[in-house]
Motif scaffolding. Structure first.
Motif, PDB file in Angstrom:
ATOM      1  N   PHE A 274      69.375 144.357 -34.659  1.00 36.85           N
ATOM      2  CA  PHE A 274      67.961 144.047 -34.474  1.00 36.85           C
ATOM      3  C   PHE A 274      67.875 143.295 -33.152  1.00 36.85           C
ATOM      4  CE2 PHE A 274      64.100 141.692 -34.533  1.00 36.85           C
ATOM      5  CZ  PHE A 274      63.223 142.305 -35.403  1.00 36.85           C
ATOM      6  N   VAL A 275      67.199 143.867 -32.168  1.00 34.11           N
ATOM      7  CA  VAL A 275      67.104 143.279 -30.832  1.00 34.11           C
ATOM      8  C   VAL A 275      65.655 142.910 -30.560  1.00 34.11           C
ATOM      9  CG1 VAL A 275      67.514 143.625 -28.363  1.00 34.11           C
ATOM     10  CG2 VAL A 275      69.055 144.672 -30.057  1.00 34.11           C
ATOM     11  N   GLY A 276      65.430 141.661 -30.130  1.00 32.52           N
ATOM     12  CA  GLY A 276      64.100 141.210 -29.763  1.00 32.52           C
ATOM     13  C   GLY A 276      64.088 140.654 -28.353  1.00 32.52           C
ATOM     14  N   HIS A 277      63.013 140.927 -27.603  1.00 35.49           N
ATOM     15  CA  HIS A 277      62.943 140.464 -26.213  1.00 35.49           C
ATOM     16  C   HIS A 277      61.487 140.366 -25.773  1.00 35.49           C
ATOM     17  CE1 HIS A 277      66.018 139.983 -22.901  1.00 35.49           C
ATOM     18  NE2 HIS A 277      64.877 139.701 -22.282  1.00 35.49           N
ATOM     19  N   SER A 278      61.173 139.363 -24.940  1.00 34.51           N
ATOM     20  CA  SER A 278      59.837 139.233 -24.357  1.00 34.51           C
ATOM     21  C   SER A 278      59.759 139.962 -23.027  1.00 34.51           C
ATOM     22  CB  SER A 278      59.479 137.764 -24.147  1.00 34.51           C
ATOM     23  OG  SER A 278      59.313 137.111 -25.381  1.00 34.51           O
ATOM     24  N   HIS A 279      58.569 140.416 -22.678  1.00 29.17           N
ATOM     25  CA  HIS A 279      58.380 141.249 -21.489  1.00 29.17           C
ATOM     26  C   HIS A 279      58.697 140.531 -20.181  1.00 29.17           C
ATOM     27  CE1 HIS A 279      55.262 144.019 -23.721  1.00 29.17           C
ATOM     28  NE2 HIS A 279      56.439 143.975 -24.306  1.00 29.17           N
TER      29      HIS A 279
END
Length: 335
Positions: A274-279
């Protein structure tokens, strides 16, 4: 000893990618928010949603925190905490509100951020992550690791591996009622890099040694080599931080940079991610784009969520993101 904290403020996910030929059951059924932007030829599903204000911090009065346990790091001062669920509340089965019929509980190893050179398991935000995951029914293990520049690579990942072995040790399995076959890793920023590196190391069986059954990576750098400079333009100051962590004078002679970069060790036997990142945050989103592409190319089941704005690491953990991660962990770590 029981310790309480409040929940950090966060932001709202806008895009999800489910990648890989062996998608985990339930991952693709997460409820969409906002407007569905469509599905690209590569099977990437994208969502858009409005940005939101940070939620307030929360208290977890039923969670017990056992602090400062030695786990085998060469530096005896490097220790971990264990956040324990309410003994009266059985774990919840994936996709339901019903309790699991089986015991013991799945475990989640938490790896804090801090550019590999600072941060601590007891920081209020990271303690809150530990308590949140315990409140959701997991045995949450919140570890410190030796920090650069005094302890350059591979000291940090060595300690993280050792922590997984500690979780699977018979004494800890019995003491904390852990299922040693169901262990995942959760990290943000530098901790996301280390959790991802842990996930892609080795091959085959995910239930023994330091292998894990799932990885949650929030804003973790994926490529610390010179090739990573092209992934969104890593700023010069952060390149210097990476060099300190790698123990190198310059990149041209830094032979360990690829070994410290999870993108180079992906293989088809790796666990779901599960990968999360902000723009627009400090770590270029292209770092996570590249990692997700590598995982997808290898057929590793991957969920990719991006959020608007500049929120870094666990700062993007609003209620909706926490719910997504909780359900993902329940599915991934189902008995």
């Amino acid at each position: 000893m029981s310790r309480r904290a409040t929940r950090p403020a966060r932001a709202t996910p806008t895009r999800r990618r489910v990648v890989g030929g062996a998608a985990v059951a339930g991952v693709a059924t997460l409820v969409a928010i906002g407007t569905l932007a469509g599905c690209a030829d590569d099977g990437v599903q994208r969502e858009t949603a409005p940005d939101t204000a940070f939620p307030v911090l929360q208290d977890y009065p039923d969670v017990e925190v056992v602090e400062d346990l030695e786990f085998g790091s060469p530096d005896a001062a490097t220790r971990l905490d264990v956040c324990l669920p309410d003994e009266e509340a059985p774990p919840v089965a994936a996709g339901t509100t019903e309790p699991e019929t089986s015991q013991p509980r799945a475990a989640v190893l938490i790896v804090h951020g801090g550019s590999w050179r600072q941060g601590d398991k007891a920081d209020v935000a990271w303690r809150n992550v530990c308590e949140w995951l315990a409140d959701e029914g997991f045995v949450a293990v919140n570890t410190n690791y030796r920090l650069a520049p005094e302890h350059p690579f591979p000291a940090g990942i060595d300690d993280v591996r050792t922590a997984v072995h500690w979780i699977r040790d018979d004494d800890q399995v019995e003491r904390f009622d852990i299922d040693p076959d169901r262990v995942a890793a959760f990290g943000g920023s530098a901790g996301g890099n280390l959790a991802s590196l842990l996930g892609v190391e080795g091959e085959g069986d995910l239930t023994s040694g330091s292998r894990v059954k799932g990885v949650v990576n929030l804003s973790g750098p994926a490529d610390l080599s010179t090739a990573g400079f092209a992934l969104g333009g890593v700023v010069a100051s952060f390149r210097d931080i990476q060099l300190d962590y790698l123990g190198c004078v310059d990149y041209e002679s830094c032979g360990v940079a690829e070994a410290a970069s999870p993108i180079y060790s992906v293989d088809p036997t790796d666990p779901p991610f599960f990968v999360g990142h902000s723009h627009d945050e400090r770590i270029p989103m292209q770092q996570s784009d590249a990692l997700v592409d590598a995982l997808g190319d290898a057929g590793v089941a991957t969920t990719y969520v991006t959020v608007p704005g500049t929120m870094h690491s666990i700062a993007m953990l609003n209620e909706e993101m926490r719910d997504r991660i909780t359900e993902w962990l329940r599915v991934t770590l189902a008995p």
